[in-house]
Motif scaffolding. Sequence first.
Motif, PDB file in Angstrom:
ATOM      1  N   ASP A  25       0.834  -1.210   0.000  1.00 32.98           N
ATOM      2  CA  ASP A  25       0.000   0.000   0.000  1.00 32.98           C
ATOM      3  C   ASP A  25       0.864   1.252   0.000  1.00 32.98           C
ATOM      4  O   ASP A  25       0.660   2.168  -0.797  1.00 32.98           O
ATOM      5  CB  ASP A  25      -0.944  -0.016   1.191  1.00 32.98           C
ATOM      6  CG  ASP A  25      -1.963   1.124   1.172  1.00 32.98           C
ATOM      7  OD1 ASP A  25      -2.033   1.875   0.184  1.00 32.98           O
ATOM      8  OD2 ASP A  25      -2.694   1.253   2.167  1.00 32.98           O
ATOM      9  N   ARG A  26       1.832   1.315   0.885  1.00 36.23           N
ATOM     10  CA  ARG A  26       2.701   2.496   0.984  1.00 36.23           C
ATOM     11  C   ARG A  26       3.527   2.686  -0.278  1.00 36.23           C
ATOM     12  O   ARG A  26       3.699   3.805  -0.742  1.00 36.23           O
ATOM     13  CB  ARG A  26       3.651   2.373   2.190  1.00 36.23           C
ATOM     14  CG  ARG A  26       2.994   2.284   3.526  1.00 36.23           C
ATOM     15  CD  ARG A  26       2.465   3.527   4.166  1.00 36.23           C
ATOM     16  NE  ARG A  26       3.227   4.711   4.270  1.00 36.23           N
ATOM     17  CZ  ARG A  26       3.874   5.140   5.345  1.00 36.23           C
ATOM     18  NH1 ARG A  26       3.926   4.413   6.421  1.00 36.23           N
ATOM     19  NH2 ARG A  26       4.461   6.304   5.350  1.00 36.23           N
ATOM     20  N   SER A  29       1.134   3.780  -3.194  1.00 34.14           N
ATOM     21  CA  SER A  29       0.642   5.136  -2.922  1.00 34.14           C
ATOM     22  C   SER A  29       1.746   6.170  -3.116  1.00 34.14           C
ATOM     23  O   SER A  29       1.491   7.262  -3.620  1.00 34.14           O
ATOM     24  CB  SER A  29       0.080   5.230  -1.508  1.00 34.14           C
ATOM     25  OG  SER A  29      -1.067   4.422  -1.390  1.00 34.14           O
ATOM     26  N   GLY A  33       0.578   8.186  -5.966  1.00 32.75           N
ATOM     27  CA  GLY A  33       0.020   9.348  -5.283  1.00 32.75           C
ATOM     28  C   GLY A  33      -1.461   9.195  -4.998  1.00 32.75           C
ATOM     29  O   GLY A  33      -2.070   8.180  -5.269  1.00 32.75           O
ATOM     30  N   ARG A  34      -1.991  10.179  -4.470  1.00 33.96           N
ATOM     31  CA  ARG A  34      -3.395  10.245  -4.106  1.00 33.96           C
ATOM     32  C   ARG A  34      -4.087  11.195  -5.052  1.00 33.96           C
ATOM     33  O   ARG A  34      -3.441  11.764  -5.904  1.00 33.96           O
ATOM     34  CB  ARG A  34      -3.536  10.713  -2.652  1.00 33.96           C
ATOM     35  CG  ARG A  34      -2.998   9.728  -1.633  1.00 33.96           C
ATOM     36  CD  ARG A  34      -3.980   8.666  -1.368  1.00 33.96           C
ATOM     37  NE  ARG A  34      -3.478   7.701  -0.379  1.00 33.96           N
ATOM     38  CZ  ARG A  34      -4.064   6.579  -0.157  1.00 33.96           C
ATOM     39  NH1 ARG A  34      -5.143   6.260  -0.807  1.00 33.96           N
ATOM     40  NH2 ARG A  34      -3.595   5.753   0.724  1.00 33.96           N
ATOM     41  N   PRO A  37      -7.392   5.889  -3.943  1.00 33.24           N
ATOM     42  CA  PRO A  37      -6.697   4.895  -3.106  1.00 33.24           C
ATOM     43  C   PRO A  37      -6.100   3.732  -3.919  1.00 33.24           C
ATOM     44  O   PRO A  37      -6.514   2.582  -3.804  1.00 33.24           O
ATOM     45  CB  PRO A  37      -7.789   4.420  -2.153  1.00 33.24           C
ATOM     46  CG  PRO A  37      -9.064   4.650  -2.883  1.00 33.24           C
ATOM     47  CD  PRO A  37      -8.843   5.849  -3.748  1.00 33.24           C
ATOM     48  N   TYR A  38      -5.099   4.052  -4.742  1.00 29.37           N
ATOM     49  CA  TYR A  38      -4.471   3.040  -5.583  1.00 29.37           C
ATOM     50  C   TYR A  38      -3.769   1.942  -4.788  1.00 29.37           C
ATOM     51  O   TYR A  38      -3.721   0.797  -5.216  1.00 29.37           O
ATOM     52  CB  TYR A  38      -3.468   3.681  -6.543  1.00 29.37           C
ATOM     53  CG  TYR A  38      -4.104   4.528  -7.598  1.00 29.37           C
ATOM     54  CD1 TYR A  38      -4.778   3.956  -8.666  1.00 29.37           C
ATOM     55  CD2 TYR A  38      -4.035   5.912  -7.521  1.00 29.37           C
ATOM     56  CE1 TYR A  38      -5.371   4.745  -9.640  1.00 29.37           C
ATOM     57  CE2 TYR A  38      -4.621   6.709  -8.493  1.00 29.37           C
ATOM     58  CZ  TYR A  38      -5.288   6.113  -9.547  1.00 29.37           C
ATOM     59  OH  TYR A  38      -5.866   6.902 -10.507  1.00 29.37           O
ATOM     60  N   GLY A  39      -3.204   2.299  -3.640  1.00 28.00           N
ATOM     61  CA  GLY A  39      -2.513   1.302  -2.828  1.00 28.00           C
ATOM     62  C   GLY A  39      -3.454   0.209  -2.349  1.00 28.00           C
ATOM     63  O   GLY A  39      -3.149  -0.985  -2.451  1.00 28.00           O
ATOM     64  N   THR A  40      -4.605   0.608  -1.846  1.00 29.65           N
ATOM     65  CA  THR A  40      -5.600  -0.374  -1.392  1.00 29.65           C
ATOM     66  C   THR A  40      -6.121  -1.189  -2.561  1.00 29.65           C
ATOM     67  O   THR A  40      -6.324  -2.402  -2.442  1.00 29.65           O
ATOM     68  CB  THR A  40      -6.759   0.349  -0.679  1.00 29.65           C
ATOM     69  OG1 THR A  40      -6.234   1.069   0.435  1.00 29.65           O
ATOM     70  CG2 THR A  40      -7.810  -0.630  -0.183  1.00 29.65           C
ATOM     71  N   GLU A  84     -12.109   4.263   2.720  1.00 31.94           N
ATOM     72  CA  GLU A  84     -11.617   5.203   1.717  1.00 31.94           C
ATOM     73  C   GLU A  84     -12.736   5.636   0.767  1.00 31.94           C
ATOM     74  O   GLU A  84     -12.796   6.797   0.372  1.00 31.94           O
ATOM     75  CB  GLU A  84     -10.455   4.583   0.943  1.00 31.94           C
ATOM     76  CG  GLU A  84      -9.213   4.468   1.792  1.00 31.94           C
ATOM     77  CD  GLU A  84      -8.092   3.697   1.145  1.00 31.94           C
ATOM     78  OE1 GLU A  84      -6.942   3.901   1.573  1.00 31.94           O
ATOM     79  OE2 GLU A  84      -8.353   2.890   0.228  1.00 31.94           O
ATOM     80  N   ASN A 100     -14.111   3.762  -7.333  1.00 33.91           N
ATOM     81  CA  ASN A 100     -13.445   2.861  -6.392  1.00 33.91           C
ATOM     82  C   ASN A 100     -14.271   1.598  -6.181  1.00 33.91           C
ATOM     83  O   ASN A 100     -13.723   0.492  -6.122  1.00 33.91           O
ATOM     84  CB  ASN A 100     -13.191   3.574  -5.070  1.00 33.91           C
ATOM     85  CG  ASN A 100     -12.219   2.828  -4.188  1.00 33.91           C
ATOM     86  OD1 ASN A 100     -11.314   2.159  -4.662  1.00 33.91           O
ATOM     87  ND2 ASN A 100     -12.396   2.965  -2.889  1.00 33.91           N
TER      88      ASN A 100
END
Length: 122
Positions: A25-26, A29, A33-34, A37-40, A84, A100
């Motif tokens: 996730d980190r 992300s 970037g934001r 919520p691409y990481g999730t 999110e 999402n």
Amino acid sequence: MTTVALWAGVMLLGGMGAVLRFTVDRTVSARVGRPFPYGTLAVNLTGAFLLGLLGGLALAPHHALLAGTAFVGSYTTFSTWMLETQRLGEERRAWPAVANIVVSLVLGLAAVWSGHWLGGRL
């Protein structure tokens, strides 16, 4: 497998899944970037694929518990996905919130199907 060994496996693999979720996730992300919520999304799609793969492999019950429930269950995150999405709605960002939900469901189903298909052929 004894009960103690099974519980130890659940704790170990569950911990590994949670740490991997945080790391993926980190990393995603930070690169993408934001505010979406691409990481999730990345975590849940890879988890869906992996769970489908495990289902296609038709593992023994103890192995399925360890791999599917302990590892993949702690790796994926339904609650963060919903939180999110709710936050996007609170920010009056309706299209990203809807995207999402739709993207996660459509690609998640495709990922689990692909994994299951591949697992059935291994």
